[in-house]
Design a protein around this motif. Structure first.
Motif, short mmCIF file in Angstrom:
data_model
loop_
_atom_site.label_atom_id
_atom_site.label_comp_id
_atom_site.label_asym_id
_atom_site.label_seq_id
_atom_site.Cartn_x
_atom_site.Cartn_y
_atom_site.Cartn_z
N VAL A 7 20.27 -46.64 24.92
CA VAL A 7 21.34 -47.61 24.70
C VAL A 7 21.11 -48.86 25.54
O VAL A 7 21.38 -49.97 25.10
CB VAL A 7 22.71 -46.97 25.02
CG1 VAL A 7 23.83 -47.98 24.85
CG2 VAL A 7 22.95 -45.77 24.12
N LEU A 21 22.81 -38.90 21.70
CA LEU A 21 22.24 -39.17 23.01
C LEU A 21 21.90 -37.85 23.69
O LEU A 21 22.73 -36.94 23.72
CB LEU A 21 23.26 -39.92 23.87
CG LEU A 21 23.65 -41.32 23.39
CD1 LEU A 21 24.91 -41.76 24.10
CD2 LEU A 21 22.53 -42.31 23.62
N ASN A 26 18.98 -47.29 20.28
CA ASN A 26 19.50 -45.97 19.94
C ASN A 26 19.79 -45.81 18.46
O ASN A 26 19.55 -44.76 17.87
CB ASN A 26 20.79 -45.71 20.74
CG ASN A 26 21.24 -44.30 20.60
OD1 ASN A 26 20.46 -43.38 20.78
ND2 ASN A 26 22.50 -44.11 20.26
N SER A 83 24.81 -41.93 28.08
CA SER A 83 23.91 -43.07 27.92
C SER A 83 23.44 -43.59 29.27
O SER A 83 22.39 -44.21 29.36
CB SER A 83 24.61 -44.18 27.15
OG SER A 83 25.67 -44.70 27.93
#
Lengths: 357, 508, 123
Positions: A109, A177, A172, A101
């Protein structure tokens, strides 16, 4: 010298009566059953699918071993203390998510961020996070005298919850991710060196080197430091360690903190290795790691274990799974096989220490 | 050897143990011991700690396999494999330390392993049958306890009654009582004696093991005395006096089983004042110890000897008391602090709290002094092995290599490794708890020599032992503990075993 | 009184603590268990290998049905007959339903069980 030893053993063996001989042979076969199965399986697989013993496949197995080594090195310490740690996989997941992230180009995020922080800062951050989880585990084990299984079961759940909430952060919405920065990816998966082959070249990734460094560091910690010696003493006989002036609680806590940091490294490597991270990253990694440790001779009896054993354990496990993958064995069946391997490894481990009674 | 059982008695012999021998590695635990229990009598079994009383009983119950000898119950030869088998054949034991399921109620404990069924065809356990049967036995024994009481809520004396009731409910013919009165009040002892008398009148044979001589003389009909794993005498209790028993129990002359004492006692370096433990019965113990002195601590099991050392070393919690080393107060709150204050302790339970069984000699030797071998942040292998080598040489430990697992050594050599461990911490005060327990005679001599050598180097050695001759042979002074208190201090040269025995029984 | 026995057994042998401190099994039984487990493991492996093969299913996303294929590691797929769909032209096979990652039937080797999706171009 080794040869002489072997000869001496052979001579001693010849002196035994036939009944004792067959008993010795059975002992040898059963105590090494795991290795025998793996060797036989590898032979079978390489006959059936010759590509299995070709260079690309071997490099693949080594890379996978390198990726799974740090977590096993961490759990190994917990097992030496006669404990275990089942929160390991989730800690790997959490640290992989944190790494992915932050070291990204999309910042889903943390939408307010514009550029990725330095890689070293992220590495230190995940080490702290892993160490903190380890500290919670270690403190509960050392001070409340709870069984590590119960303690790590609860931290496992807590960490999973944290992962899920973390992934819901920003824009998110729980997605996987990805979109990692080039610097992060190349630092981990970049080519260490290439081996030329007839059909091109096979690249060995950089994280193999990092794993080797970790193995050396852990070997030094286990064998050359006061902490390492204390760890084996506590694992072997906690009360005697206490009487001998070993700080038992501190040793237990340090083992778990160190283990937590190892999981963090695994997570940090895994984020870049898989090029993405989600809530399922690291799932069941602890099973593989525990199995590898037990196969490698780290015993639940406590106070027994070597770093070299752990390396061999992880390697053997990766070989057998890579091989089964070559034979296209169903992924569901692989779970059953994994479970059986752990069970057999434990039974053999138990047998070794029962025989000596 | 004396034997005085008249022929008329042999008619109603209930249990007969003949020529029992039992060897442990390096130790002859039982040497041709015989014991005859007549129906309707109480037979007391006496002897010092380690005389072989409990080993003999363990052979009876099949906990140990006897090497040779025969056991007859009512004329039939028996050889029990488990204590359960013994129980079913009418031989029961009431333990000193009760093994009971404390979270369960009384009747569960009584019928454990043989719960009555409702009927032949219904395999469920019958609470009612259990309750009635328990009640019946209790009424017989005049025990006023509800069978549904949970064990942990009852005092020790009542839990013991349950154990006795269990033995009775098996219709046991022989009941062994192992130090049954050690945790009972006088009133409870009276009740116990009433029950024992009742069982005797019914024709049971009672084997009664105790250290308390008044009790023995009061309740028993015959007394068998053992010493060093050998039978010494069996006599009617009426013919014995307390002094006579002590003489028979102690009985041996001091031979040169001990090295020459040539240590020089110096000035006082250790003072212990009003030491009282938080969780054990140890209270108000004060004493002084001098440099180069071997100070013995005598007393019966459970008299607070071990607790005294544990409190000094800080592995048990102190309530009150001060410790001064060289006139300076030391706290010794835990083992690490004590270590830093130059104390060292050899624990009683070598296997449980002494050795690291699966680790090698080197790890076992160096564990307490690891910081000494550091070069930078890492430990230096050469220093480690040099120190270990020193330990092996200085203690004359017999081991193939430094890398041998300690559990493959004999007890005496294990003890030497642990002694080396502590010497490497360069202590001034050594606390040794039963340093020669479970060690064969030859190795014992070497340990004595080591202890005296240490004293010669000016160290203070405080040594707890159950073996009185050992204390008399090695120590300069002897503290006698009784019931958690210090009951006396004697000079080893001038005292006798009889005097120590009397002191040890002072508060018991 | 069985506790008594356990107690003395412990004092006779060095205490093995850890997870095996309460192990209550004879070596003989353990041997049998190990052998049984090993046979079971080998059986599972054999079964897995026999039943082995990665299953590649074809999702035509509204077109005519294409049968699934089973392949070993590193093998190529056999090109299936192209599916048809009213009003669309078949573009080829893709790894994802959105038809962005193409799968080259002649070159790409199978390494796992997967589903291939048909790509369609509207006419």
């Amino acid at each position: 010298m080794a040869e002489n030893k072997l000869k001496a053993k052979g001579a001693a063996f010849n002196e035994l009566s036939s009944k004792e001989k067959s008993k010795k042979v059975i002992d040898l076969l059963l105590n090494n059953a795991m290795y025998i199965i793996i060797v036989l399986a590898v032979i079978y697989i390489s006959i059936k699918v010759p590509a299995f013993i070709k260079l690309p496949s071997i490099v693949n197995v080594i890379s996978l071993t390198a990726a799974k080594l740090p977590i096993a090195l961490g759990i190994g310490g917990c097992i030496v203390l006669t404990g275990t740690d089942i929160s390991a996989g989730r800690v790997v997941g959490l640290t992989a998510c944190i790494s992915a992230s932050l070291l990204t180009t999309t910042f889903k995020v943390f939408p307010n961020m514009t550029s990725a922080p330095p890689i070293i800062v992220v590495l230190l951050l995940v080490l702290v996070v892993g160490g903190l989880v380890g500290l919670v585990n270690g403190f509960s084990v050392a001070k409340f005298k709870l069984h590590p299984f119960i303690v790590t079961l609860s931290t496992q759940l807590i960490v999973y919850g944290i992962i899920l909430m973390y992934l819901m952060n920003g824009t998110n919405n729980g997605q996987t991710l990805s979109g990692l920065t080039e610097g992060y990816r190349s630092l981990i998966t970049g080519t260490l060196f290439s081996i030329p082959t007839a059909t091109g070249s096979v690249a060995v990734p950089k994280y193999v080197l990092y794993s080797i460094i970790l193995v050396v560091v852990m070997w030094v910690i286990w064998n050359k430091t006061t902490f390492g010696k204390n760890m084996f003493a506590v694992g072997s006989n906690e009360e005697a360690a206490n009487v001998s002036g070993v700080n038992v609680s501190k040793t237990i806590m340090m083992v778990f903190v160190l283990a937590g940091m190892m999981y963090a490294v695994t997570g940090f490597l895994d984020g870049a290795r898989i090029a993405s991270a989600n809530a399922n990253t690291g799932l069941n990694y602890e099973c593989d790691a525990i199995a590898a440790c037990v196969i490698g001779g780290v015993s639940f009896v406590g106070g027994i274990g070597r770093i070299s054993g752990i390396v061999v354990g992880v390697l053997l496990l990766q070989i057998i799974f890579a091989g089964l993958n070559f034979l296209a064995v169903d992924a569901n069946m692989l779970y059953i096989i994994k479970g059986l391997i752990i069970l057999i490894a434990c039974a053999i481990d138990m047998r070794k220490y029962l025989v000596k009674k | 050897m004396e034997k005085q059982i008249t022929s008329s008695d042999s008619k109603n012999v209930l249990l007969k143990m003949e020529g029992i021998c039992k060897d442990f590695p390096g130790v002859k635990a039982l040497d041709n011991v015989s014991l005859t229990v007549r129906a309707g009598t109480v037979h007391a079994l006496m002897g010092e700690n380690g005389a072989g009383k409990s080993t003999l009983m363990k052979c009876l119950f099949g906990v140990y396999n006897k090497d040779s000898g025969h056991i007859y119950l009512e004329g039939k030869e028996i050889n029990f494999k488990t204590s359960k088998e013994a129980l079913e054949n009418g031989v029961a034991m009431v333990h000193q330390e009760l093994n009971q399921a404390l979270k369960r109620n009384v009747m569960d404990n009584m019928w454990l392993g043989r719960f009555p069924k409702i009927s032949k065809w219904c395999p469920l356990t019958s609470e009612k049958k259990m309750y009635d049967a328990t009640k019946e036995v209790f009424e017989e024994l005049e025990v006023n306890v509800d069978p549904k009481t949970v064990m942990s809520r009852m005092p020790v004396s009542q839990r013991q009654m349950v154990e006795i009731a269990k033995a009775v409910s098996f219709h046991s013919k022989v009941i062994v009582f192992d130090e049954p009165t050690s945790s009972l009040t006088e009133e409870e002892v009276e009740h116990l004696f009433r029950i024992i008398n009742m069982l005797r009148d019914r024709g049971c044979g009672i084997i009664y093991i105790s250290h308390k001589m008044e009790e023995i003389l009061r309740i028993s009909d015959d007394v068998t005395i053992m010493r060093d794993g050998q039978w010494v005498a069996t006599r009617p209790a009426k013919e014995l006096t307390m002094n006579e028993i002590i003489r028979l129990m102690v009985g041996r002359e001091l031979t040169n089983r001990y090295p020459v004492k040539d240590n020089k006692v110096g000035d006082t370096i250790l003072q212990v004042k009003n030491l009282t433990a938080q969780y054990s019965q140890l209270r108000d113990v004060s004493f002084e110890a001098k440099a180069g002195e071997v100070l013995g601590v005598a007393g019966l099991d459970g008299s607070g000897r071990t607790e005294l050392l544990e409190n000094i070393f800080g592995i048990a919690t102190r309530k009150e008391g001060e410790i001064y080393l060289h006139g300076k107060q030391v706290m010794n709150r835990n083992a690490r602090e004590s270590l830093a204050n130059k104390f060292a302790m050899l624990t009683e339970e070598r296997r449980a709290t002494g050795i690291f069984g699966i680790l090698d000699i080197q790890a076992n030797t160096t564990i307490s002094s690891l910081p000494k071998y550091k070069k930078g942040p890492l430990l230096n292998d050469k220093l480690l092995s040099e120190s270990t080598e020193w330990g092996i040489k200085a203690m004359r430990t017999k081991t193939p290599t430094q890398k041998t697992q300690i559990r493959s050594l004999s007890g005496g050599n294990q003890q030497k490794v642990i002694l080396a461990r502590w010497l490497l911490t360069e202590p001034e005060v050594l606390l040794l708890d039963e340093p020669t327990r479970g060690i064969d005679v030859g190795a014992k001599y070497e340990i004595y020599q080591l202890i005296l050598d240490l004293a010669k180097q000016g160290k203070t050695v405080i040594m707890v032992s159950s073996e009185m001759p050992e204390l008399l042979g090695v120590c300069d002074r002897i503290l006698v503990m009784s019931g958690g208190r210090l009951s006396g201090e004697v000079s080893a040269q001038e005292t006798s075993q009889e005097e120590i025995m009397t002191l040890a029984a002072k508060y018991a | 009184m069985d506790e008594l026995k356990q107690e003395t057994q412990q004092s006779k042998t060095p205490p093995l603590r850890g997870l095996y401190s309460k192990v209550n099994i004879s070596v003989r039984t353990l041997n049998i268990i190990i052998v049984v487990l090993v046979i079971l493991l080998i059986g599972c492996m054999a079964f897995g290998i026999k039943k082995g093969g990665f299953r590649v299913t074809f999702d035509t996303q509204g077109g005519t049905v294409v049968e699934m294929q089973t392949r070993m590691y590193g093998e190529l797929l056999e090109a299936p007959e192209a599916p048809t769909r009213e009003g669309f032209v078949f573009e080829g096979w893709f790894r994802d339903p959105a038809a962005t990652m193409p799968w080259n039937i002649e070159e790409d080797a199978v390494t796992e069980s997967m589903t291939l999706y048909a790509g369609w171009q509207q006419t």
